[in-house]
Motif scaffolding. Structure first.
Motif, PDB file in Angstrom:
ATOM      1  N   ASN A 142     -19.191 -25.509  67.745  1.00 46.29           N
ATOM      2  CA  ASN A 142     -18.160 -26.391  67.191  1.00 46.29           C
ATOM      3  C   ASN A 142     -18.204 -26.362  65.668  1.00 46.29           C
ATOM      4  O   ASN A 142     -19.281 -26.257  65.066  1.00 46.29           O
ATOM      5  N   TRP A 143     -17.026 -26.503  65.079  1.00 45.63           N
ATOM      6  CA  TRP A 143     -16.917 -26.650  63.628  1.00 45.63           C
ATOM      7  C   TRP A 143     -16.358 -28.030  63.338  1.00 45.63           C
ATOM      8  O   TRP A 143     -15.319 -28.419  63.872  1.00 45.63           O
ATOM      9  N   TYR A 144     -17.078 -28.780  62.495  1.00 46.46           N
ATOM     10  CA  TYR A 144     -16.659 -30.112  62.102  1.00 46.46           C
ATOM     11  C   TYR A 144     -16.478 -30.158  60.586  1.00 46.46           C
ATOM     12  O   TYR A 144     -17.326 -29.666  59.831  1.00 46.46           O
ATOM     13  N   SER A 145     -15.381 -30.762  60.161  1.00 46.41           N
ATOM     14  CA  SER A 145     -15.088 -30.920  58.739  1.00 46.41           C
ATOM     15  C   SER A 145     -14.791 -32.392  58.467  1.00 46.41           C
ATOM     16  O   SER A 145     -13.981 -33.003  59.166  1.00 46.41           O
ATOM     17  N   LEU A 146     -15.450 -32.958  57.447  1.00 47.34           N
ATOM     18  CA  LEU A 146     -15.274 -34.363  57.088  1.00 47.34           C
ATOM     19  C   LEU A 146     -15.060 -34.483  55.589  1.00 47.34           C
ATOM     20  O   LEU A 146     -15.817 -33.909  54.796  1.00 47.34           O
ATOM     21  N   ASP A 147     -14.033 -35.235  55.203  1.00 46.94           N
ATOM     22  CA  ASP A 147     -13.727 -35.479  53.786  1.00 46.94           C
ATOM     23  C   ASP A 147     -13.361 -36.949  53.646  1.00 46.94           C
ATOM     24  O   ASP A 147     -12.347 -37.393  54.200  1.00 46.94           O
ATOM     25  N   VAL A 148     -14.198 -37.714  52.943  1.00 42.97           N
ATOM     26  CA  VAL A 148     -13.953 -39.139  52.696  1.00 42.97           C
ATOM     27  C   VAL A 148     -13.902 -39.344  51.189  1.00 42.97           C
ATOM     28  O   VAL A 148     -14.907 -39.154  50.495  1.00 42.97           O
ATOM     29  N   ALA A 149     -12.730 -39.726  50.667  1.00 38.63           N
ATOM     30  CA  ALA A 149     -12.523 -39.840  49.225  1.00 38.63           C
ATOM     31  C   ALA A 149     -12.114 -41.256  48.845  1.00 38.63           C
ATOM     32  O   ALA A 149     -11.427 -41.944  49.611  1.00 38.63           O
ATOM     33  N   ALA A 150     -12.556 -41.672  47.664  1.00 37.72           N
ATOM     34  CA  ALA A 150     -12.183 -42.981  47.110  1.00 37.72           C
ATOM     35  C   ALA A 150     -11.810 -42.794  45.649  1.00 37.72           C
ATOM     36  O   ALA A 150     -12.482 -42.065  44.916  1.00 37.72           O
ATOM     37  N   ARG A 151     -10.738 -43.471  45.219  1.00 40.29           N
ATOM     38  CA  ARG A 151     -10.267 -43.357  43.839  1.00 40.29           C
ATOM     39  C   ARG A 151     -10.049 -44.752  43.258  1.00 40.29           C
ATOM     40  O   ARG A 151      -9.473 -45.633  43.917  1.00 40.29           O
ATOM     41  N   SER A 152     -10.526 -44.945  42.023  1.00 34.63           N
ATOM     42  CA  SER A 152     -10.271 -46.170  41.272  1.00 34.63           C
ATOM     43  C   SER A 152      -9.732 -45.777  39.901  1.00 34.63           C
ATOM     44  O   SER A 152      -9.528 -44.597  39.610  1.00 34.63           O
ATOM     45  N   SER A 153      -9.534 -46.771  39.046  1.00 33.84           N
ATOM     46  CA  SER A 153      -9.048 -46.486  37.692  1.00 33.84           C
ATOM     47  C   SER A 153     -10.066 -45.701  36.871  1.00 33.84           C
ATOM     48  O   SER A 153      -9.724 -45.112  35.845  1.00 33.84           O
ATOM     49  N   GLU A 157     -14.254 -40.127  43.723  1.00 34.16           N
ATOM     50  CA  GLU A 157     -15.473 -39.636  44.331  1.00 34.16           C
ATOM     51  C   GLU A 157     -15.184 -39.280  45.786  1.00 34.16           C
ATOM     52  O   GLU A 157     -14.338 -39.907  46.437  1.00 34.16           O
ATOM     53  N   ALA A 158     -15.894 -38.259  46.303  1.00 34.76           N
ATOM     54  CA  ALA A 158     -15.629 -37.824  47.680  1.00 34.76           C
ATOM     55  C   ALA A 158     -16.876 -37.202  48.295  1.00 34.76           C
ATOM     56  O   ALA A 158     -17.691 -36.588  47.609  1.00 34.76           O
ATOM     57  N   VAL A 159     -16.994 -37.392  49.584  1.00 28.44           N
ATOM     58  CA  VAL A 159     -17.953 -36.652  50.405  1.00 28.44           C
ATOM     59  C   VAL A 159     -17.161 -35.626  51.195  1.00 28.44           C
ATOM     60  O   VAL A 159     -16.259 -35.978  51.952  1.00 28.44           O
ATOM     61  N   ARG A 160     -17.499 -34.354  51.003  1.00 25.67           N
ATOM     62  CA  ARG A 160     -16.853 -33.273  51.759  1.00 25.67           C
ATOM     63  C   ARG A 160     -17.949 -32.410  52.364  1.00 25.67           C
ATOM     64  O   ARG A 160     -18.772 -31.851  51.640  1.00 25.67           O
ATOM     65  N   THR A 161     -17.992 -32.338  53.663  1.00 26.40           N
ATOM     66  CA  THR A 161     -19.017 -31.554  54.325  1.00 26.40           C
ATOM     67  C   THR A 161     -18.419 -30.809  55.510  1.00 26.40           C
ATOM     68  O   THR A 161     -17.525 -31.321  56.194  1.00 26.40           O
ATOM     69  N   ASP A 162     -18.883 -29.581  55.709  1.00 30.45           N
ATOM     70  CA  ASP A 162     -18.457 -28.749  56.827  1.00 30.45           C
ATOM     71  C   ASP A 162     -19.701 -28.212  57.517  1.00 30.45           C
ATOM     72  O   ASP A 162     -20.684 -27.858  56.859  1.00 30.45           O
ATOM     73  N   ALA A 163     -19.658 -28.134  58.828  1.00 31.68           N
ATOM     74  CA  ALA A 163     -20.805 -27.614  59.574  1.00 31.68           C
ATOM     75  C   ALA A 163     -20.332 -26.869  60.808  1.00 31.68           C
ATOM     76  O   ALA A 163     -19.420 -27.313  61.503  1.00 31.68           O
ATOM     77  N   VAL A 164     -20.962 -25.722  61.062  1.00 26.48           N
ATOM     78  CA  VAL A 164     -20.783 -24.978  62.307  1.00 26.48           C
ATOM     79  C   VAL A 164     -22.005 -25.268  63.160  1.00 26.48           C
ATOM     80  O   VAL A 164     -23.138 -24.987  62.757  1.00 26.48           O
ATOM     81  N   VAL A 165     -21.781 -25.851  64.332  1.00 27.28           N
ATOM     82  CA  VAL A 165     -22.880 -26.426  65.112  1.00 27.28           C
ATOM     83  C   VAL A 165     -22.972 -25.769  66.490  1.00 27.28           C
ATOM     84  O   VAL A 165     -22.086 -25.962  67.334  1.00 27.28           O
ATOM     85  N   PRO A 166     -24.035 -24.989  66.764  1.00 30.18           N
ATOM     86  CA  PRO A 166     -24.286 -24.542  68.130  1.00 30.18           C
ATOM     87  C   PRO A 166     -25.010 -25.643  68.896  1.00 30.18           C
ATOM     88  O   PRO A 166     -25.858 -26.347  68.338  1.00 30.18           O
ATOM     89  N   MET A 167     -24.670 -25.831  70.156  1.00 29.32           N
ATOM     90  CA  MET A 167     -25.318 -26.874  70.937  1.00 29.32           C
ATOM     91  C   MET A 167     -25.329 -26.524  72.416  1.00 29.32           C
ATOM     92  O   MET A 167     -24.421 -25.841  72.900  1.00 29.32           O
ATOM     93  N   PRO A 168     -26.357 -26.958  73.148  1.00 27.11           N
ATOM     94  CA  PRO A 168     -26.321 -26.823  74.606  1.00 27.11           C
ATOM     95  C   PRO A 168     -25.192 -27.671  75.176  1.00 27.11           C
ATOM     96  O   PRO A 168     -24.845 -28.715  74.615  1.00 27.11           O
ATOM     97  N   TYR A 169     -24.649 -27.222  76.303  1.00 30.56           N
ATOM     98  CA  TYR A 169     -23.421 -27.812  76.807  1.00 30.56           C
ATOM     99  C   TYR A 169     -23.466 -27.866  78.324  1.00 30.56           C
ATOM    100  O   TYR A 169     -23.957 -26.947  78.993  1.00 30.56           O
ATOM    101  N   GLY A 170     -22.960 -28.959  78.898  1.00 26.72           N
ATOM    102  CA  GLY A 170     -22.855 -29.088  80.337  1.00 26.72           C
ATOM    103  C   GLY A 170     -21.551 -29.738  80.731  1.00 26.72           C
ATOM    104  O   GLY A 170     -20.966 -30.507  79.953  1.00 26.72           O
TER     105      GLY A 170
END
Length: 253
Positions: A142-153, A157-170
């Motif tokens: 799975n590929w997950y992308s997260l971007d949380v941004a805040a702006r004031s006067s 500022e922002a958190v931007r992170t992307d990850a490709v995640v292998p995982m066991p699955y059932g």
């Protein structure tokens, strides 16, 4: 969201490559929301991230339920099953920071945005099947992308992170005449890319065969991203889940 708009092209490419296989295409809408807390380190004297968490709903105003497209393509050949699926969430809001967010001080009035996108492919080998049940096990990527941004006067500022995640699955399915009840789960805890994160991806659904080659589907998706890492060269701490209901229909060929 550009990635969401590209999903039909991805699905078309997948179908071209599955000649001779049985496949199912489901399209619909997902009504999802993000919740949890997030913190971002500043660029000067470090502050304690644990003491500067901001709630996505109460402080950033991006916790509303939002509609988005939902797509899944499933391919079966003998005991093999491959599934491609994706969805996203976009939300805009405003709020008052409970803690510092990067270089934005606690108490700042901010306008905010959140973007989350998840795209995944799963493979399952059929471990057991009879007239009433099917059980499969394998792996997900799975590929997950997260971007949380805040702006004031004073700035943005922002958190931007992307990850490709292998995982066991059932996965498991129960067959009740024209109705199929299904659930699947992938889980992983690892240091991947720019963060050490715990990932959980769960889905459950009800599929009703309305006519021979057409189904209606109702389901629920729950994704957890609980991690600590670096975004834009600064530490961040996020404990976020994205969950919602999806509805749609599909064809089986």
């Amino acid at each position: 969201m550009k990635m969401l708009r590209s999903l039909p092209l991805v699905a078309s490419a997948a179908l071209v490559g599955c000649a001779g296989q049985t496949y199912r295409v489901d399209v619909g809408a997902m009504f999802a929301k993000a919740s949890g807390d997030i913190a971002l380190q500043n660029g000067g004297t470090p502050h304690v991230l644990h003491d500067n968490q901001n709630d996505l709903d109460r402080n950033l105003g991006v916790g509303d339920t939002e509609p988005s497209p939902y797509l899944r393509v499933e391919m079966d050949q003998e005991r093999h099953r491959v599934r491609l699926h994706g969805f996203g969430v976009e939300s805009d809001g405003s709020g008052t920071l409970a803690g510092a967010y990067g270089n934005l001080a606690a108490g700042s009035q901010v306008t905010t945005s959140l973007e989350f996108f998840g795209l995944g492919v799963t493979y399952a080998w059929e471990l057991y099947r009879d007239d009433h049940f099917r059980i499969g096990g394998g792996a997900a990527l799975n590929w997950y992308s997260l971007d949380v941004a805040a702006r004031s006067s004073l700035g943005r500022e922002a958190v931007r992170t992307d990850a490709v995640v292998p995982m066991p699955y059932g996965e498991v399915e129960a067959f009740l005449g024209p109705v199929t009840l299904g659930a699947n789960l992938g889980i992983m805890s690892a240091d991947l890319g720019d963060a050490s994160t715990r990932y959980l991806d769960f889905e459950t659904y009800l599929r009703w065969q309305a006519i021979e080659n057409f189904d209606l589907m109702l389901g629920y998706r729950y994704v957890v991203l609980d991690g600590y890492g670096r975004a834009t060269s600064r530490d961040f701490d996020a404990d976020i889940d994205v969950q919602g209901v999806f509805v749609g229909g599909g064809v089986r060929l």
